[in-house]
Design an enzyme around this catalytic site. Structure first.
Site, PDB file in Angstrom:
ATOM      1  N   HIS A  41      35.563  17.592  -8.783  1.00  0.00           N
ATOM      2  CA  HIS A  41      36.691  17.761  -9.708  1.00  0.00           C
ATOM      3  C   HIS A  41      37.766  18.648  -9.072  1.00  0.00           C
ATOM      4  CE1 HIS A  41      34.187  15.931 -12.788  1.00  0.00           C
ATOM      5  NE2 HIS A  41      33.266  16.864 -12.589  1.00  0.00           N
ATOM      6  N   ASN A  77      25.572  11.669 -19.514  1.00  0.00           N
ATOM      7  CA  ASN A  77      25.498  12.826 -18.619  1.00  0.00           C
ATOM      8  C   ASN A  77      24.669  12.468 -17.383  1.00  0.00           C
ATOM      9  OD1 ASN A  77      24.619  15.584 -17.658  1.00  0.00           O
ATOM     10  ND2 ASN A  77      25.916  16.220 -19.356  1.00  0.00           N
ATOM     11  N   GLU A  93      24.503  23.252 -10.473  1.00  0.00           N
ATOM     12  CA  GLU A  93      24.509  22.284 -11.578  1.00  0.00           C
ATOM     13  C   GLU A  93      23.569  21.123 -11.326  1.00  0.00           C
ATOM     14  OE1 GLU A  93      25.487  19.221 -14.419  1.00  0.00           O
ATOM     15  OE2 GLU A  93      25.625  18.984 -12.250  1.00  0.00           O
ATOM     16  N   ASP A 135      20.449  17.317 -19.978  1.00  0.00           N
ATOM     17  CA  ASP A 135      21.500  17.331 -18.964  1.00  0.00           C
ATOM     18  C   ASP A 135      21.090  16.416 -17.804  1.00  0.00           C
ATOM     19  OD1 ASP A 135      23.576  18.071 -17.176  1.00  0.00           O
ATOM     20  OD2 ASP A 135      23.714  20.061 -18.057  1.00  0.00           O
ATOM     21  N   ASN A 136      20.754  16.962 -16.648  1.00  0.00           N
ATOM     22  CA  ASN A 136      20.423  16.100 -15.500  1.00  0.00           C
ATOM     23  C   ASN A 136      18.964  15.649 -15.517  1.00  0.00           C
ATOM     24  OD1 ASN A 136      22.923  15.912 -14.075  1.00  0.00           O
ATOM     25  ND2 ASN A 136      22.708  18.082 -13.577  1.00  0.00           N
ATOM     26  N   HIS A 179      29.909  18.598  -8.814  1.00  0.00           N
ATOM     27  CA  HIS A 179      29.199  18.419 -10.092  1.00  0.00           C
ATOM     28  C   HIS A 179      27.890  17.692  -9.773  1.00  0.00           C
ATOM     29  CE1 HIS A 179      30.094  17.485 -14.659  1.00  0.00           C
ATOM     30  NE2 HIS A 179      28.870  17.932 -14.466  1.00  0.00           N
ATOM     31  N   ASN A 220      30.540  12.490 -14.500  1.00  0.00           N
ATOM     32  CA  ASN A 220      29.606  13.601 -14.635  1.00  0.00           C
ATOM     33  C   ASN A 220      28.544  13.557 -13.547  1.00  0.00           C
ATOM     34  OD1 ASN A 220      27.106  15.025 -15.621  1.00  0.00           O
ATOM     35  ND2 ASN A 220      28.468  15.549 -17.322  1.00  0.00           N
ATOM     36  N   ASP A 221      27.914  12.386 -13.370  1.00  0.00           N
ATOM     37  CA  ASP A 221      26.801  12.291 -12.432  1.00  0.00           C
ATOM     38  C   ASP A 221      26.783  10.902 -11.796  1.00  0.00           C
ATOM     39  OD1 ASP A 221      24.581  13.144 -11.027  1.00  0.00           O
ATOM     40  OD2 ASP A 221      23.164  12.852 -12.661  1.00  0.00           O
TER      41      ASP A 221
END
Length: 339
Positions: free
Chosen positions: A118, A208, A38, A253-254, A99, A152-153
């Protein structure tokens, strides 16, 4: 979105979008990554960390019973391989569900790895010390906080200091679904340090990926469902003020930063609907964007790689080092390409 098979309106998921293939001359799948990478973070010396095996309610998994892990790849080697890092005793490996990740190098050259985790679908940030000689991670600290309900990040800015994105405001699955469906824009960015934890930016649809400019003046935040990248200026008190927003035609996303040029590399989901409703005959596609001069009037946005899912499904991160591009995915394979 456990148990609730309802999704955001289709325009936010880009449900009808298909991609035209954009290929690179030399790409190969990375052995040993079968169930997602991810996020990826590369140290200045070419050691790349991969966060693998994320499991998330509502998302497909190719290895639902296998815990996640952190892999390491030395990009200076002729034919680099990804190897799993050992993690120190006392850390619960069985529930490890990594994550977003971020590295920080201290003034004494100690390397810290920050990992969003998580365990049992809860939310923690784990801080590890990287021990290169032993090929291992020493677990230092688990961070839980009420301001970090749906992390998330992260982007590390000190040995125990970071900014983190929350991609939902609520933790309850039904309220999460409602929040997304109603488009509440309640997600946020939090600054964490041992002395102070505070909300520093809010009003995102679904915050995100997060990263920082090479000069450390700006923080970049991907808003995945709004198809935007926000540029925020870092203040002396660590608060963030918005400078500009870049609109894109894909779910971002990232974010990774090329340290030499400052270019932003983005792993994107051209069609978010396919991510959530997994169909092996019509899998999610992948897309990598490069953004040059984001602070200028007209940033240059280039599609560097795109695939309809035949090679790579659900790209979530893209990062570069010395002519090499690594592309990771939410729950599929990872790609090593020469630029």
């Amino acid at each position: 979105m456990s148990g609730y098979r309802c999704f955001p309106p289709k325009n936010r998921l880009k449900a009808s979008r298909e991609v035209e293939s954009v290929d690179l001359p030399s790409c190969r799948l990375i052995k040993g990554i079968e169930a997602g990478a991810e996020d990826i973070d590369i140290l200045p010396n070419g050691l790349a960390f991969f966060s693998v095996g994320l499991k998330f309610p509502g998302l497909h998994s190719f290895a639902p019973d296998k815990p996640g892990g952190i892999l390491l790849m030395d990009l200076n080697e002729e034919k680099p391989k990804a190897k799993e890092l050992r993690i120190s005793r006392g850390f619960n490996l069985a529930s490890f569900n990594p994550h977003g990740i971020s590295t920080f190098i201290d003034s004494d050259d100690t390397v810290y790895l920050f990992v969003v985790n998580h365990p049992d679908f809860k939310n923690t940030v784990e801080i590890f010390k990287f021990e290169e000689e032993e090929n291992s991670l020493l677990h230092l600290k688990t961070i839980r906080h009420e301001l970090l309900p749906s992390v998330n990040d992260v982007i590390a800015v000190g040995p125990a200091h970071f900014y983190a994105t929350n991609d939902h405001y609520f933790t309850d699955p039904f309220l999460k679904y409602l929040e997304t469906f109603l488009n509440l824009h309640w997600t946020n960015v939090v600054y964490y340090s041992p002395n102070e934890v505070k909300l520093v930016a809010e009003g995102f649809d679904s915050a995100n990926g997060i990263n920082m400019s090479p000069d450390k003046k700006y923080i970049y935040v991907a808003d995945v469902l709004a198809h935007e990248i926000h540029v925020l200026e870092k203040q002396p008190n660590m608060n963030l003020t918005q400078v500009k927003v870049l609109q894109l035609d894909t779910l971002v996303d990232n974010l990774s930063i090329d340290p030499s040029s400052g270019d932003i590399w983005v792993g994107c989901h051209p069609n978010g609907q396919k991510l959530f409703v997994y169909d092996p005959s019509n899998p999610p596609s992948s897309e990598v964007l490069r953004i040059q001069n984001i602070l200028s009037e007209k940033p240059l946005v280039t599609t560097v790689y795109a695939n309809n899912g035949s090679v790579l499904q659900g790209s979530s991160v893209a990062t570069v080092y010395d002519g090499i591009l690594l592309i990771g995915t939410l729950y599929h394979r990872a790609l090593y390409c020469e630029l």
